[in-house]
Motif scaffolding. Structure first.
Motif, PDB file in Angstrom:
ATOM      1  N   ALA A  88       0.832  -1.207   0.000  1.00  0.00           N
ATOM      2  CA  ALA A  88       0.000   0.000   0.000  1.00  0.00           C
ATOM      3  C   ALA A  88       0.866   1.256   0.000  1.00  0.00           C
ATOM      4  CB  ALA A  88      -0.933  -0.008   1.209  1.00  0.00           C
ATOM      5  N   ILE A  89       1.981   1.228   0.733  1.00  0.00           N
ATOM      6  CA  ILE A  89       2.908   2.365   0.726  1.00  0.00           C
ATOM      7  C   ILE A  89       3.364   2.663  -0.699  1.00  0.00           C
ATOM      8  CG2 ILE A  89       5.272   3.060   1.358  1.00  0.00           C
ATOM      9  CD1 ILE A  89       4.854   1.656   4.027  1.00  0.00           C
ATOM     10  N   GLU A  90       3.525   1.600  -1.490  1.00  0.00           N
ATOM     11  CA  GLU A  90       4.038   1.742  -2.850  1.00  0.00           C
ATOM     12  C   GLU A  90       2.931   1.893  -3.891  1.00  0.00           C
ATOM     13  OE1 GLU A  90       6.988  -1.260  -3.620  1.00  0.00           O
ATOM     14  OE2 GLU A  90       7.825  -1.095  -1.605  1.00  0.00           O
ATOM     15  N   GLY A  91       1.683   1.992  -3.427  1.00  0.00           N
ATOM     16  CA  GLY A  91       0.568   2.212  -4.340  1.00  0.00           C
ATOM     17  C   GLY A  91       0.160   0.994  -5.133  1.00  0.00           C
ATOM     18  N   VAL A  92       0.467  -0.196  -4.622  1.00  0.00           N
ATOM     19  CA  VAL A  92       0.161  -1.438  -5.326  1.00  0.00           C
ATOM     20  C   VAL A  92      -1.117  -2.040  -4.760  1.00  0.00           C
ATOM     21  CG1 VAL A  92       0.936  -3.785  -5.821  1.00  0.00           C
ATOM     22  CG2 VAL A  92       2.580  -1.901  -5.811  1.00  0.00           C
TER      23      VAL A  92
END
Length: 241
Positions: free
Chosen positions: A232-236
């Protein structure tokens, strides 16, 4: 023999590791360290030092000019830091980052260091540059780690898997099968998964970016909730089933 204080135990460590204490004194130290983690750590470090000195003596090691044999011993510095996924125990050897343990304890890192013939030391200053980059990642301010990583404790196969995984960019996903192909062993998908499960430096070597061939999340050494958080931090985003 009466119960020992912490000072009593520390004062007796040189004699303990040299084998100069009687059974009663050793038993008193064992009773104390069974309930005192700090003294247990000191005793473990003393024993590790003694083992390393024995090895060096066998190899006719020579002390550096103006120094002592202790100056040549490999030290693992460690500290416990807070993160959005819980406490992390971060350890650094002279070669670089060697451990990132989810919820790890001091006793565990001391035992691990001893198993590797290393000496552990709680040293927040030595760990701080590594901890800072991890905290920047969690804050969304860092996409690439500029850190030396020490993989000396892993097998040659695991090293190849981790080195391939380290090349997966921020916000991108690959599969276990992809990693197997990259290392030239396309039939080793399951072994790749096992190797990633023993990754000593998760987050920095981003095994959370490796998923199953069907696009589902797969496993993770820190638990699936942490893997979801890192992605989620990486927008995945991924299918939940």
């Amino acid at each position: 023999m009466q119960e020992l204080s912490c000072k009593d135990v520390v004062d007796r460590i040189p004699a303990l590791v040299a084998g100069d204490l009687g059974a009663e004194a050793v038993a008193a130290i064992d009773r104390h360290t069974a309930t005192c983690a700090a003294c247990a750590r000191e005793v473990a470090q003393g024993r590790a030092l003694a083992g390393l000195l024995d090895q060096m003596a066998e190899r006719s090691a020579v002390a550096p000019p103006g120094g002592s044999l202790l100056d040549t011993l490999p030290i693992v510095a460690y500290d416990r830091i807070d993160s959005p996924v819980g406490p992390l125990l971060v350890a650094v050897s002279p070669r670089g980052l060697c451990r990132v343990d989810y919820g790890g304890t001091e006793a565990e890192i001391v035992a691990w260091a001893e198993s590797q013939r290393l000496v552990s030391r709680h040293d927040p200053d030595a760990v701080r540059p590594y901890a800072t980059q991890l905290q920047e990642y969690f804050a969304g301010a860092r996409q690439h780690f500029d850190l030396q990583v020490d993989l000396a404790a892993v097998s040659p196969f695991t090293r190849r898997v981790l080195e391939a995984t380290a090349q997966v960019p921020f916000g991108r996903l690959v599969t276990y099968r992809d990693i197997a192909r990259i290392i030239g062993q396309p039939g080793a998908t399951r072994a790749v998964g096992n190797a990633l499960g023993s990754n000593p430096v998760p987050i920095v070597v981003p095994c959370h970016r490796v998923v199953r061939s069907d696009g589902t999340i797969g496993g993770y050494t820190g638990g699936l909730a942490i893997k979801w958080h890192l992605l989620a931090i990486e927008g995945v985003t991924l299918p939940t089933v």
